[in-house]
Each structure stands twice: as C-alpha cells, then as structure tokens.
Design a protein around this motif. Structure first.
Motif, PDB file in Angstrom:
ATOM      1  N   TYR A 149       0.855  -1.175   0.000  1.00  0.00           N
ATOM      2  CA  TYR A 149       0.000   0.000   0.000  1.00  0.00           C
ATOM      3  C   TYR A 149       0.896   1.232   0.000  1.00  0.00           C
ATOM      4  N   ALA A 150       0.546   2.217  -0.806  1.00  0.00           N
ATOM      5  CA  ALA A 150       1.274   3.482  -0.807  1.00  0.00           C
ATOM      6  C   ALA A 150       0.278   4.622  -0.846  1.00  0.00           C
ATOM      7  N   THR A 151       0.550   5.671  -0.093  1.00  0.00           N
ATOM      8  CA  THR A 151      -0.290   6.860  -0.101  1.00  0.00           C
ATOM      9  C   THR A 151       0.594   8.098  -0.218  1.00  0.00           C
ATOM     10  N   ALA A 152       0.045   9.137  -0.824  1.00  0.00           N
ATOM     11  CA  ALA A 152       0.770  10.395  -0.956  1.00  0.00           C
ATOM     12  C   ALA A 152      -0.226  11.541  -0.908  1.00  0.00           C
ATOM     13  N   LYS A 153       0.174  12.648  -0.283  1.00  0.00           N
ATOM     14  CA  LYS A 153      -0.679  13.822  -0.189  1.00  0.00           C
ATOM     15  C   LYS A 153       0.151  15.074  -0.438  1.00  0.00           C
ATOM     16  N   GLY A 197      -1.479  23.210  -7.264  1.00  0.00           N
ATOM     17  CA  GLY A 197      -1.822  24.496  -7.836  1.00  0.00           C
ATOM     18  C   GLY A 197      -1.287  24.556  -9.245  1.00  0.00           C
ATOM     19  N   ARG A 198      -0.433  25.544  -9.519  1.00  0.00           N
ATOM     20  CA  ARG A 198       0.210  25.582 -10.827  1.00  0.00           C
ATOM     21  C   ARG A 198       1.331  24.565 -10.930  1.00  0.00           C
ATOM     22  N   SER A 199       1.691  23.962  -9.804  1.00  0.00           N
ATOM     23  CA  SER A 199       2.646  22.857  -9.777  1.00  0.00           C
ATOM     24  C   SER A 199       2.278  21.932  -8.623  1.00  0.00           C
ATOM     25  N   LEU A 200       2.886  20.778  -8.603  1.00  0.00           N
ATOM     26  CA  LEU A 200       2.604  19.780  -7.576  1.00  0.00           C
ATOM     27  C   LEU A 200       3.596  19.939  -6.422  1.00  0.00           C
ATOM     28  N   THR A 201       3.101  19.999  -5.186  1.00  0.00           N
ATOM     29  CA  THR A 201       3.957  20.145  -4.014  1.00  0.00           C
ATOM     30  C   THR A 201       3.669  19.017  -3.037  1.00  0.00           C
ATOM     31  N   PRO A 202       4.420  17.923  -3.097  1.00  0.00           N
ATOM     32  CA  PRO A 202       4.183  16.789  -2.196  1.00  0.00           C
ATOM     33  C   PRO A 202       4.415  17.176  -0.740  1.00  0.00           C
ATOM     34  N   ALA A 203       3.603  16.583   0.160  1.00  0.00           N
ATOM     35  CA  ALA A 203       3.747  16.832   1.590  1.00  0.00           C
ATOM     36  C   ALA A 203       4.060  15.560   2.365  1.00  0.00           C
ATOM     37  N   SER A 204       3.569  14.407   1.890  1.00  0.00           N
ATOM     38  CA  SER A 204       3.836  13.164   2.612  1.00  0.00           C
ATOM     39  C   SER A 204       3.764  11.973   1.668  1.00  0.00           C
ATOM     40  N   TYR A 205       4.494  10.934   2.037  1.00  0.00           N
ATOM     41  CA  TYR A 205       4.515   9.683   1.266  1.00  0.00           C
ATOM     42  C   TYR A 205       4.718   8.534   2.234  1.00  0.00           C
ATOM     43  N   GLU A 206       3.873   7.508   2.106  1.00  0.00           N
ATOM     44  CA  GLU A 206       4.005   6.322   2.945  1.00  0.00           C
ATOM     45  C   GLU A 206       3.909   5.080   2.083  1.00  0.00           C
ATOM     46  N   LEU A 207       4.752   4.102   2.379  1.00  0.00           N
ATOM     47  CA  LEU A 207       4.745   2.819   1.691  1.00  0.00           C
ATOM     48  C   LEU A 207       4.847   1.707   2.722  1.00  0.00           C
ATOM     49  N   MET A 208       3.966   0.720   2.609  1.00  0.00           N
ATOM     50  CA  MET A 208       4.027  -0.469   3.462  1.00  0.00           C
ATOM     51  C   MET A 208       3.887  -1.691   2.579  1.00  0.00           C
TER      52      MET A 208
END
Length: 282
Positions: free
Chosen positions: A87-91, A95-106
């Motif tokens: 399982y992987a999640t990302a948040k 906006g005018r570009s993508l700004t990742p805040a978190s990523y998890e992989l199990m």
C-alpha cells in the motif's frame, strides 16, 4: 525450482511492487489545477508474459489538495511462489505545480518494506525507511543535496495538464527520491497511439525513458550498470475523465531477467478493486 519460477521469484523479491510505484511517475506541468473529483484505474502487472500482480490507483483532487492511493498484490503463479501486498499513499498541494507533503509505503511478504517520508517545498524534512541500506564500499552516499528538489514516486503519478496533453508530457527529467535512492527518469517523446480500454478510448502519449542513478545506488553493481544503459523503458500516458489529469496507461521495463509490464485494464468509476465493490454493495 525451475528457471521460470526462479525468474518470477527474483522479480517479486526485487520489488516489482516497489518498481510499479516508482515507475508510475511523471512531473506536473505548470497549469491550473484540475477540478475536484476522484480518478481511478486498475492495473495488471506481468513479467515475461506471466501475470504476477494486480493494482489499483485512486487520486482525489479537492480544494487545491490531492491524495493518491496505490494498492498492489501478487496474483496468479507469482502468488504460489511469494505472496506480497503493498500500500502506498501520498498527499500534497496542487496548484500551478505539484507540491508533495507526505509519502508512505508499506509492503509485506517475504520481507517487510516501510517508508514514511515528509516533504516541504521539494525537500525531504523527515524520513523513516525500513530496511536500512546496507553499507557497501561501492555505494554512492546520499547527501543533503540529494534530498532537495525531489518528488516521491507516487505523487509523481498525478499529472496536471491543460486539455488532453501532448508531446510536452514527455519533455522532462523526473527527480525522484524513494526513501533509499535518488535517481532521475529522463523522458522523451516517442509517439502518440490510439488505444481502447474500458473507461477510455483515444490517444495515449508514448514516452521513452532512461534511468539515471544519482545517489544511494551501488556503482559497481551489475544491475546498476544494466539499468543505466537500458533503453527498453517506455511510459504511456492518457488523460483522465475530466481532462485535467494524465495517468499512466502502460509502463514497460526490461530487467536482467525479462520484461516487466504494467498496463491499465480499466479507468473511471468502475475501476474499483473487488474488495471495495463488495463493500459498496453491502
């Protein structure tokens, strides 16, 4: 164990699941964010022509934020050899570009793989990765500068575009940090193909790809040398239903043991894993 079983086992233990997450990648275009909603897709993963895994991807965009979920589990002959589920999640902000805040992989199977990563402005601000990289004399160390200006693998699957997208989707280099290694994926335009799959019928933009190691890899490793010179990598992208996103349709990578292919079998509202459909029915 037969040669086929050995190759399948190597593909699974070599993180076919993690490779899917890493390869479901592209960089956002500088355009307005897509409308709020959720886009879903189902994928089949094959190795040397044999089905080894199934996956689902869901991306929700709402009020300038995005949340992506990826689930992959072994299937078919591969499940007999090794059962693995990831399982992987990302948040982040969109906006005018993508700004990742978190990523998890199990990932659980023969081994446990875990990543918990926080990002801010393209910088890695917190990181937990299990297992740790083993020390080797030929390993290129990951330094502070390698954790700046990067994206996590899953966030990179979300591609804001204006209209249906075109050659510009492939005109980019992808700076990726997966929790252990820093590498670039260099994309270049190859072709535009007509495809038809449940939930989508139309053009797919075909990108050629090159894997360029930056840090965390073993410079003297045979697999590193193979992948660095490997020209048998492709990524096909298609617009999502609202024409504000592009998602991967097909990804193919030649490995030292054979060809690994990830291909969508369905897009849209009907593209839900069986377990989710059963829950909804109840």
């Amino acid at each position: 164990m037969s040669q086929l079983e050995s190759s399948l086992s190597t593909a699974i233990r070599g993180s076919a699941v993690a490779a899917v997450a890493a390869l479901l990648s592209t960089t956002p275009l500088a355009v307005a964010a897509p409308r709020a909603g959720e886009t879903q897709a189902l994928y089949d993963v094959s190795f040397m022509g044999f089905g080894i895994a199934k996956g689902s991807l869901a991306v929700r965009v709402e009020r300038g934020s995005y949340a992506a979920k990826l689930h992959i589990s072994t299937s078919g002959l591969a499940r007999i050899i090794s059962s693995e589920e990831s399982y992987a999640t990302a948040k982040g902000r969109l906006g005018r570009s993508l700004t990742p805040a978190s990523y998890e992989l199990m990932s659980r199977g023969d081994k446990v793989t875990e990543v918990d990563m926080g990002l801010a402005g393209g910088r890695i601000r917190s990181l937990k990765a299990i297992p740790e990289l083993a020390e080797r004399d030929d390993r290129i160390p990951v330094k502070a500068e390698h954790k700046r200006g990067v994206m996590d693998p899953l966030s990179a699957a979300l591609v804001p575009v204006s209209g249906k997208g075109g050659k510009e989707v492939c005109d980019r280099t992808l700076p990726i940090f997966d929790g252990w290694t820093r590498y670039d994926i260099r994309l270049s335009y190859k072709d535009t193909k007509k495809i038809e799959v449940p939930g989508y019928s139309g053009d797919a933009v075909v990108c050629g790809a090159r894997w360029v190691p930056v840090a965390g890899h073993r410079a003297g490793n045979k697999s590193t040398a193979f992948m660095e010179s490997n020209r048998d990598l492709e990524a096909w992208f298609v617009p999502a239903a609202d024409e504000g996103l592009m998602l991967p349709y097909k990804i193919s990578v030649k490995t030292m043991k054979g060809m690994l292919v990830v291909q969508a079998r369905q897009f849209g509202d009907g593209a839900k894993p069986a377990v989710e459909q059963a829950t909804a029915a109840n």
